[in-house]
Design an enzyme around this catalytic site. Structure first.
Site, PDB file in Angstrom:
ATOM      1  N   HIS A   1     -10.095   0.736   2.479  1.00 31.22           N
ATOM      2  CA  HIS A   1      -9.607   2.099   2.752  1.00 31.22           C
ATOM      3  C   HIS A   1     -10.767   3.028   3.097  1.00 31.22           C
ATOM      4  O   HIS A   1     -10.682   3.846   4.025  1.00 31.22           O
ATOM      5  CB  HIS A   1      -8.887   2.668   1.520  1.00 31.22           C
ATOM      6  CG  HIS A   1      -7.419   2.399   1.470  1.00 31.22           C
ATOM      7  ND1 HIS A   1      -6.552   2.784   2.460  1.00 31.22           N
ATOM      8  CD2 HIS A   1      -6.657   1.796   0.518  1.00 31.22           C
ATOM      9  CE1 HIS A   1      -5.318   2.427   2.132  1.00 31.22           C
ATOM     10  NE2 HIS A   1      -5.350   1.816   0.960  1.00 31.22           N
TER      11      HIS A   1
ATOM     12  N   HIS B   1      -9.202  -4.217  -1.169  1.00 32.30           N
ATOM     13  CA  HIS B   1      -8.158  -3.342  -0.622  1.00 32.30           C
ATOM     14  C   HIS B   1      -8.638  -1.885  -0.628  1.00 32.30           C
ATOM     15  O   HIS B   1      -8.518  -1.177   0.380  1.00 32.30           O
ATOM     16  CB  HIS B   1      -6.876  -3.500  -1.453  1.00 32.30           C
ATOM     17  CG  HIS B   1      -5.735  -2.660  -0.976  1.00 32.30           C
ATOM     18  ND1 HIS B   1      -4.598  -3.197  -0.412  1.00 32.30           N
ATOM     19  CD2 HIS B   1      -5.540  -1.311  -0.993  1.00 32.30           C
ATOM     20  CE1 HIS B   1      -3.769  -2.220  -0.088  1.00 32.30           C
ATOM     21  NE2 HIS B   1      -4.313  -1.066  -0.440  1.00 32.30           N
ATOM     22  N   GLU B   2      -9.181  -1.445  -1.770  1.00 30.37           N
ATOM     23  CA  GLU B   2      -9.564  -0.034  -1.889  1.00 30.37           C
ATOM     24  C   GLU B   2     -10.813   0.286  -1.070  1.00 30.37           C
ATOM     25  O   GLU B   2     -10.903   1.353  -0.452  1.00 30.37           O
ATOM     26  CB  GLU B   2      -9.775   0.339  -3.361  1.00 30.37           C
ATOM     27  CG  GLU B   2      -8.565   0.105  -4.262  1.00 30.37           C
ATOM     28  CD  GLU B   2      -7.289   0.762  -3.752  1.00 30.37           C
ATOM     29  OE1 GLU B   2      -7.365   1.748  -2.991  1.00 30.37           O
ATOM     30  OE2 GLU B   2      -6.199   0.265  -4.110  1.00 30.37           O
TER      31      GLU B   2
ATOM     32  N   CYS C   1       0.855  -1.188   0.000  1.00 33.09           N
ATOM     33  CA  CYS C   1       0.000   0.000   0.000  1.00 33.09           C
ATOM     34  C   CYS C   1       0.891   1.238   0.000  1.00 33.09           C
ATOM     35  O   CYS C   1       1.853   1.304   0.772  1.00 33.09           O
ATOM     36  CB  CYS C   1      -0.906  -0.005   1.228  1.00 33.09           C
ATOM     37  SG  CYS C   1      -2.005   1.425   1.319  1.00 33.09           S
TER      38      CYS C   1
HETATM   39 ZN    ZN Z   1      -3.758   0.943  -0.077  1.00 29.16          ZN
END
Ligand code: ZN
Length: 236
Positions: free
Chosen positions: A198, A194-195, A152
């Protein structure tokens, strides 16, 4: 096992470029913002990446982001344009969330390039640079899991492999406010998880200790490079 070669390559390239940018340009800026930064930077381009190593900016990475309203404000349109530019032309990343540039909104951008299809075993289709607004996902139960590298741009001190569900259902809105829903599998499912994590204030590094394989970022890059070299050797 070798499912994230593009992400790894992209991370290396992007990381080196990020460091170059930091050394040449961004460090004085960051030092300045460390003293004066109060609100997220929205309309400046290039945007700057928030990392866990920046105590004054990092809280946005650990806080659930805010819903975006439609029609999009000019501020959000500019943010999306800046994020796409950063992803495509500066970081060469597979994805980016708005919180990573200090904007506390539920916005992500992502892409699967033709290059990724050549070097990723579980990347199925090219996806052009795409924005997804107010995104969410749920795991497709019984789809299994994959264990793969994940890095990341906001976590500069760690890298490693994490376990993720192989398939998800996701929803969100496009830039015109149209509702989007779909299924994602393999690399795209990992990327979206993953996004979207976030957006919910969660970093991939939270997954490293739970059965993951992780360590200092540079050391993990080295191991990953060796894996790629070995794979090439076996395929020739
Ligand atoms: Zn990331």
């Amino acid at each position: 096992m070798l499912q994230s070669r593009f992400a790894f390559h992209a991370d290396i390239t992007g990381f080196k470029k990020l460091m170059t940018i930091n050394i040449r340009y961004a460090l004085p800026f960051l030092l300045l913002t460390a003293c004066t930064h109060k609100e997220p930077i929205m309309n400046n381009n290039p945007l700057t990446i928030v990392t866990t190593c920046q105590p004054d900016r990092a809280p946005v990475l650990h806080t659930p982001a805010k819903d975006v309203e439609f029609p999009l404000s000019q501020e959000i349109k500019d943010l999306i344009a800046g994020m796409k530019d950063l992803m495509e032309h500066k970081l060469y990343a597979a994805g980016l969330a708005a919180v990573q540039v200090g904007a506390p909104y539920k916005v992500i951008v992502y892409q699967v390039t033709p290059e990724a299809l050549k070097i990723r075993e579980d990347a199925r289709d090219v996806v052009p640079p795409t924005a997804l607004i107010n995104p969410s996902y749920e795991i497709i139960q019984g789809s299994g899991t994959t264990f793969d590298w994940e890095f990341c741009f906001s976590v500069l001190d760690q890298g490693g492999k994490v376990t993720r569900p192989t398939s998800i259902k996701y929803t969100g809105y496009d830039e015109d406010g149209h509702f989007i829903e779909g299924e994602a599998h393999g690399f795209l499912a990992r990327l979206l998880q993953h996004e979207i994590d976030h957006v919910n204030g969660l970093l991939c590094s939270r997954l490293y200790p739970s059965g993951g394989f992780y360590g200092p970022r540079d050391a993990m890059f080295k191991i990953r490079e060796e894996e790629i070299a070995k794979k090439k050797e076996l395929s020739t």
